[in-house]
Motif scaffolding. Structure first.
Motif, PDB file in Angstrom:
ATOM      1  N   THR A   9       0.813  -1.215   0.000  1.00 54.24           N
ATOM      2  CA  THR A   9       0.000   0.000   0.000  1.00 54.24           C
ATOM      3  C   THR A   9       0.843   1.261   0.000  1.00 54.24           C
ATOM      4  OG1 THR A   9      -0.117  -0.088   2.411  1.00 54.24           O
ATOM      5  CG2 THR A   9      -1.922  -1.137   1.161  1.00 54.24           C
ATOM      6  N   ALA A  10       2.163   1.128   0.200  1.00 53.41           N
ATOM      7  CA  ALA A  10       2.998   2.325   0.281  1.00 53.41           C
ATOM      8  C   ALA A  10       3.141   3.020  -1.060  1.00 53.41           C
ATOM      9  CB  ALA A  10       4.379   1.939   0.826  1.00 53.41           C
ATOM     10  N   GLU A  11       3.145   2.277  -2.160  1.00 54.44           N
ATOM     11  CA  GLU A  11       3.341   2.860  -3.470  1.00 54.44           C
ATOM     12  C   GLU A  11       2.279   2.309  -4.433  1.00 54.44           C
ATOM     13  OE1 GLU A  11       7.214   2.182  -4.946  1.00 54.44           O
ATOM     14  OE2 GLU A  11       8.230   3.087  -3.223  1.00 54.44           O
ATOM     15  N   PRO A  12       1.833   3.127  -5.392  1.00 51.38           N
ATOM     16  CA  PRO A  12       0.877   2.613  -6.381  1.00 51.38           C
ATOM     17  C   PRO A  12       1.535   1.529  -7.219  1.00 51.38           C
ATOM     18  CG  PRO A  12       1.699   4.783  -7.032  1.00 51.38           C
ATOM     19  CD  PRO A  12       2.185   4.538  -5.639  1.00 51.38           C
ATOM     20  N   SER A  13       0.723   0.574  -7.662  1.00 54.09           N
ATOM     21  CA  SER A  13       1.241  -0.525  -8.461  1.00 54.09           C
ATOM     22  C   SER A  13       1.693  -0.025  -9.826  1.00 54.09           C
ATOM     23  CB  SER A  13       0.149  -1.590  -8.644  1.00 54.09           C
ATOM     24  OG  SER A  13       0.579  -2.578  -9.543  1.00 54.09           O
ATOM     25  N   THR A  14       2.822  -0.566 -10.287  1.00 48.77           N
ATOM     26  CA  THR A  14       3.315  -0.240 -11.631  1.00 48.77           C
ATOM     27  C   THR A  14       3.120  -1.407 -12.579  1.00 48.77           C
ATOM     28  OG1 THR A  14       5.537  -0.976 -11.013  1.00 48.77           O
ATOM     29  CG2 THR A  14       5.024   1.371 -10.728  1.00 48.77           C
ATOM     30  N   ALA A  15       2.367  -2.400 -12.136  1.00 48.88           N
ATOM     31  CA  ALA A  15       2.145  -3.574 -12.970  1.00 48.88           C
ATOM     32  C   ALA A  15       1.351  -3.194 -14.216  1.00 48.88           C
ATOM     33  CB  ALA A  15       1.386  -4.637 -12.179  1.00 48.88           C
ATOM     34  N   VAL A  16       1.682  -3.849 -15.321  1.00 49.95           N
ATOM     35  CA  VAL A  16       0.996  -3.625 -16.586  1.00 49.95           C
ATOM     36  C   VAL A  16       0.300  -4.926 -16.971  1.00 49.95           C
ATOM     37  CG1 VAL A  16       1.275  -3.065 -19.018  1.00 49.95           C
ATOM     38  CG2 VAL A  16       2.669  -1.887 -17.312  1.00 49.95           C
ATOM     39  N   ASP A  17      -1.007  -4.834 -17.245  1.00 52.21           N
ATOM     40  CA  ASP A  17      -1.745  -6.023 -17.648  1.00 52.21           C
ATOM     41  C   ASP A  17      -1.291  -6.468 -19.032  1.00 52.21           C
ATOM     42  OD1 ASP A  17      -3.223  -6.027 -15.327  1.00 52.21           O
ATOM     43  OD2 ASP A  17      -4.833  -4.807 -16.179  1.00 52.21           O
ATOM     44  N   HIS A  18      -1.060  -7.765 -19.184  1.00 54.69           N
ATOM     45  CA  HIS A  18      -0.632  -8.314 -20.477  1.00 54.69           C
ATOM     46  C   HIS A  18      -1.676  -9.305 -20.985  1.00 54.69           C
ATOM     47  CE1 HIS A  18       2.016  -9.545 -23.727  1.00 54.69           C
ATOM     48  NE2 HIS A  18       1.646 -10.784 -23.465  1.00 54.69           N
ATOM     49  N   PHE A  19      -1.941  -9.254 -22.291  1.00 59.58           N
ATOM     50  CA  PHE A  19      -2.920 -10.136 -22.927  1.00 59.58           C
ATOM     51  C   PHE A  19      -2.314 -10.711 -24.203  1.00 59.58           C
ATOM     52  CE2 PHE A  19      -5.059  -6.712 -20.697  1.00 59.58           C
ATOM     53  CZ  PHE A  19      -5.931  -7.397 -19.864  1.00 59.58           C
ATOM     54  N   ASP A  20      -2.856 -11.827 -24.618  1.00 57.84           N
ATOM     55  CA  ASP A  20      -2.465 -12.338 -25.932  1.00 57.84           C
ATOM     56  C   ASP A  20      -2.863 -11.324 -27.006  1.00 57.84           C
ATOM     57  OD1 ASP A  20      -1.556 -14.690 -24.778  1.00 57.84           O
ATOM     58  OD2 ASP A  20      -3.410 -15.800 -25.182  1.00 57.84           O
ATOM     59  N   VAL A  21      -4.104 -10.841 -26.902  1.00 61.51           N
ATOM     60  CA  VAL A  21      -4.652  -9.953 -27.922  1.00 61.51           C
ATOM     61  C   VAL A  21      -5.425  -8.823 -27.261  1.00 61.51           C
ATOM     62  CG1 VAL A  21      -6.052  -9.778 -30.028  1.00 61.51           C
ATOM     63  CG2 VAL A  21      -4.945 -11.957 -29.445  1.00 61.51           C
ATOM     64  N   ARG A 142      -1.722   1.570 -18.886  1.00 59.13           N
ATOM     65  CA  ARG A 142      -0.994   0.856 -19.937  1.00 59.13           C
ATOM     66  C   ARG A 142      -1.333  -0.635 -19.891  1.00 59.13           C
ATOM     67  NH1 ARG A 142       3.039   4.092 -22.061  1.00 59.13           N
ATOM     68  NH2 ARG A 142       3.471   5.951 -20.810  1.00 59.13           N
ATOM     69  N   ARG A 143      -1.422  -1.208 -21.075  1.00 59.69           N
ATOM     70  CA  ARG A 143      -1.608  -2.651 -21.221  1.00 59.69           C
ATOM     71  C   ARG A 143      -0.710  -3.100 -22.358  1.00 59.69           C
ATOM     72  NH1 ARG A 143      -5.627   0.543 -20.985  1.00 59.69           N
ATOM     73  NH2 ARG A 143      -7.362   0.368 -19.523  1.00 59.69           N
ATOM     74  N   THR A 144      -0.304  -4.358 -22.344  1.00 57.34           N
ATOM     75  CA  THR A 144       0.510  -4.881 -23.428  1.00 57.34           C
ATOM     76  C   THR A 144      -0.159  -6.111 -24.028  1.00 57.34           C
ATOM     77  OG1 THR A 144       1.851  -6.250 -21.946  1.00 57.34           O
ATOM     78  CG2 THR A 144       2.666  -4.023 -22.425  1.00 57.34           C
ATOM     79  N   ALA A 145       0.172  -6.356 -25.295  1.00 59.55           N
ATOM     80  CA  ALA A 145      -0.350  -7.533 -25.981  1.00 59.55           C
ATOM     81  C   ALA A 145       0.586  -7.880 -27.118  1.00 59.55           C
ATOM     82  CB  ALA A 145      -1.757  -7.280 -26.500  1.00 59.55           C
ATOM     83  N   HIS A 146       0.646  -9.159 -27.423  1.00 65.68           N
ATOM     84  CA  HIS A 146       1.471  -9.590 -28.558  1.00 65.68           C
ATOM     85  C   HIS A 146       0.817  -9.207 -29.873  1.00 65.68           C
ATOM     86  CE1 HIS A 146       4.691 -11.687 -30.449  1.00 65.68           C
ATOM     87  NE2 HIS A 146       3.928 -12.634 -30.968  1.00 65.68           N
ATOM     88  N   VAL A 147      -0.501  -9.225 -29.909  1.00 67.83           N
ATOM     89  CA  VAL A 147      -1.261  -8.887 -31.117  1.00 67.83           C
ATOM     90  C   VAL A 147      -2.316  -7.846 -30.762  1.00 67.83           C
ATOM     91  CG1 VAL A 147      -2.849  -9.757 -32.889  1.00 67.83           C
ATOM     92  CG2 VAL A 147      -0.901 -11.169 -32.168  1.00 67.83           C
ATOM     93  N   PHE A 464      -5.375 -16.852 -38.040  1.00 61.77           N
ATOM     94  CA  PHE A 464      -4.016 -16.327 -38.166  1.00 61.77           C
ATOM     95  C   PHE A 464      -3.408 -16.104 -36.780  1.00 61.77           C
ATOM     96  CE2 PHE A 464      -1.564 -13.486 -41.417  1.00 61.77           C
ATOM     97  CZ  PHE A 464      -0.375 -14.085 -41.040  1.00 61.77           C
ATOM     98  N   VAL A 465      -4.213 -15.595 -35.849  1.00 63.69           N
ATOM     99  CA  VAL A 465      -3.737 -15.421 -34.468  1.00 63.69           C
ATOM    100  C   VAL A 465      -3.365 -16.770 -33.865  1.00 63.69           C
ATOM    101  CG1 VAL A 465      -4.433 -14.731 -32.139  1.00 63.69           C
ATOM    102  CG2 VAL A 465      -4.977 -13.253 -34.086  1.00 63.69           C
ATOM    103  N   ASP A 466      -4.183 -17.773 -34.110  1.00 62.71           N
ATOM    104  CA  ASP A 466      -3.841 -19.123 -33.639  1.00 62.71           C
ATOM    105  C   ASP A 466      -2.487 -19.559 -34.192  1.00 62.71           C
ATOM    106  OD1 ASP A 466      -6.039 -19.551 -32.072  1.00 62.71           O
ATOM    107  OD2 ASP A 466      -7.165 -20.664 -33.591  1.00 62.71           O
ATOM    108  N   TYR A 467      -2.273 -19.322 -35.457  1.00 59.17           N
ATOM    109  CA  TYR A 467      -1.005 -19.688 -36.098  1.00 59.17           C
ATOM    110  C   TYR A 467       0.164 -18.961 -35.432  1.00 59.17           C
ATOM    111  CZ  TYR A 467       2.568 -19.861 -39.791  1.00 59.17           C
ATOM    112  OH  TYR A 467       3.735 -20.018 -40.494  1.00 59.17           O
ATOM    113  N   ILE A 468      -0.023 -17.681 -35.120  1.00 60.14           N
ATOM    114  CA  ILE A 468       1.038 -16.897 -34.491  1.00 60.14           C
ATOM    115  C   ILE A 468       1.441 -17.501 -33.148  1.00 60.14           C
ATOM    116  CG2 ILE A 468       1.509 -14.667 -33.372  1.00 60.14           C
ATOM    117  CD1 ILE A 468      -0.133 -13.371 -35.640  1.00 60.14           C
TER     118      ILE A 468
END
Length: 555
Positions: A9-21, A142-147, A464-468
């Motif tokens: 609780t001392a600092e805000p989270s800097t985690a970034v949600d990651h998804f396939d897509v 912020r969020r990240t994704a491969h596709v 195509f996403v499945d193939y990736i």
């Protein structure tokens, strides 16, 4: 509280949600893309700028907003259970019914749990080290994704006219594509101006004229508008329509643009005068686009054939409008029928027979500026309480250009498309790996009956996403040579018919101000795609069978 809890609780989270897509947009296409990706077992998040789902049918809630594709041909084909239960009230549903339907789809398939609302994407950056996209929304998250798959819509980036003083007006102002959801807009007793007579203008003007104290319509370009011929669907008709669903959805994949209507291969020259008049009368009395894509095919390619139909429509229009001078203002003289988007109307021309409605041609009487209380024309001020801008959109490219998208080497998508879009098959752009475009420029996914043109493309994209992921692909992007060849093919095909002779959204001409050289592109570039739906889908499927030629694939 434990030390570990204090540390958290001392600092805000800097985690970034990651998804396939990550999918951008929760309209009809975005919702179906989510459903497909979840079925494929991918982690997926949909980011939606609006405060609710629905896309087109969330934002466009202006009076008169309505389909011009037959409603039952426009709905999802995958919802087998809902198809058996859902009854449509009209051949061409209005915005409220369509929004209600989409909400039911989202509820029934539990789509909302993977959709973030009020999450307008501000920027996207591709990381060449991780081969992932970082997606930043306007709230700073912020969020990240491969596709990333964009489903931002064909007509979702509203534009306003370049009129001096547009911000000075003190009355009510609305854009048809940004109509308020949280309150009812009343026209009763008010002096209302509508600027624009395209498809949305035609629908809005008809409704506004019924209750406005006075309505002044400002028309730059007259458009060919044809009767929608809407009506209620009875219980027996709905049962008959439902029985045809399996065959209908198959057939719609083989019409030119996914509509119930298709080009008639019999040319106008095959008819004598009486038979052609009978053919035209039957089309005029038919539903929706029977009066466009259902016509003899040579009307779209031959000047003489086009004139026969245009003369027929002009005669109908003159019969419907009391004042001959007004009728002549509403008959197009600068473009062939079908070379622009054809609006479908219900009582539009009769609106100009009302005592409370005036038509101003801004070619004859230009708008010079907007004051605090009026629209000032060359002939004087028109005092108004409300201005409705039915001035359209930056079609196909606008929503994507308004996101700061950065690919390899700092390459910006907006700069890449500054002089018109370049794509490979409308689904990818070189220099922007792992970014797929749904319903963007140069693809069939958004050009025709929206859901019908999109669904097979989205199913191909999901495969195509499945193939990736199955093949552990680091990057997929368009090959520059394939991109250049496709973009040239799109342009060449667009120049064959009469469409290229008209100024229209399909060439981005609505973005050009004749008095502002900075708005003029170096050349006119076609932003849509001229070609049959089945031809386009077969082309995509052949690519999948042959290892995706035209794409640079890095494992």
């Amino acid at each position: 509280m434990t030390q570990a809890e204090l540390d958290v609780t001392a600092e805000p989270s800097t985690a970034v949600d990651h998804f396939d897509v990550i999918v951008i947009g929760a309209g009809i296409s975005g919702m179906y893309q989510l459903h497909l990706l979840r079925q494929a077992g991918r982690s997926v998040r949909v980011l939606e700028a609006g405060s609710d789902i629905g896309g087109t049918w969330f934002w466009n809630r202006y009076p008169g907003a309505r389909l011009d594709s037959e409603t039952y041909s426009y709905q999802y084909a995958f919802t087998k259970d809902l198809l058996e239960e859902w009854d449509w009230s009209e051949y061409f549903a209005g915005q409220p019914e369509l929004e209600q339907y989409l909400h039911e789809v989202a509820r029934r398939y539990d789509l909302r749990k993977d959709i973030e609302l009020n999450a307008r994407v501000a920027s996207m950056d591709f990381d060449p080290d991780t081969n992932d996209w970082t997606v930043l929304t306007e709230d700073g998250k912020r969020r990240t994704a491969h596709v990333v798959i964009t489903a931002t819509g064909v007509l979702s980036a509203p534009i306003y006219p370049r009129i001096p003083g547009i911000d000075r007006f003190k009355g009510e102002t609305y854009h048809t594509g940004l109509w308020p959801r949280d309150r009812q807009v009343s026209f009763e007793g008010k002096r209302v101006a509508v600027i624009g007579t395209g498809s949305t203008g035609v629908q809005a003007i008809t409704e506004i004229g019924k209750t406005a104290g006075h309505l002044t319509v400002f028309q730059r370009t007259a458009n060919w508008a044809v009767p929608l011929n809407n009506g209620p669907i009875s219980t027996d008709e709905m049962s008959a329509i439902r029985a045809r669903y399996p065959d209908m959805f198959d057939e719609l994949q083989n019409t030119f643009s996914g509509f119930l209507h298709d080009w008639d291969p019999t040319p106008t020259t095959a008819y004598d005068d009486d038979a052609l008049l009978e053919r035209f009368e039957a089309a005029y009395s038919g539903h929706g686009f029977s009066k466009w894509i259902g016509l003899p095919k040579d009307i779209g390619t031959d000047v003489d054939a086009n004139k026969k139909w245009s003369d027929f429509l002009s005669a109908k229009l003159r019969q419907r409008i009391d004042d001959p001078a007004t009728a002549e203002k509403l008959i197009p003289t600068d473009h062939y029928y079908g070379s622009k988007r054809v609006p479908c109307e219900t009582g539009y021309y009769e609106t100009y027979n009302r005592d409370n409605v005036d038509l101003v041609s801004i070619r004859d009487n230009p708008i010079e500026e907007i004051t605090e209380t009026a629209i000032r024309t060359a002939e004087g001020d028109v005092e108004v309480d409300m201005i409705v801008y039915a001035t359209g959109f930056e079609a196909f490219t606008g929503a994507l250009k308004r996101i700061d998208i950065t690919g390899l080497g700092g390459k910006k998508l907006a700069q890449t498309w500054a002089e018109g879009p370049v794509t490979y098959l409308g689904v990818q752009v070189s220099g922007f790996p792992n970014l797929f475009i749904m319903g963007g420029p140069h693809g069939k996914g958004g050009h025709g009956n929206g859901p019908r043109c999109a669904e097979k493309v989205q199913e191909w994209m999901t495969a195509f996403v499945d193939y990736i992921f199955d093949e552990q692909i680091a990057r997929v992007e368009a090959d520059p040579a394939a991109e250049a060849a496709w973009s040239e093919e799109v342009q060449e095909r667009a120049l064959v018919g009469l469409m290229s002779t008209a100024k229209s959204i399909f060439f981005g001409d609505n973005l050009v101000d004749e008095n502002d050289p900075s708005t003029k592109p170096r050349k006119r570039v076609y932003v849509a795609y001229v070609g049959a739906l089945s031809e386009y889908v077969n082309r995509l499927q052949d690519l999948a069978k042959n290892g995706y030629p035209g794409f640079v694939i890095t494992k």
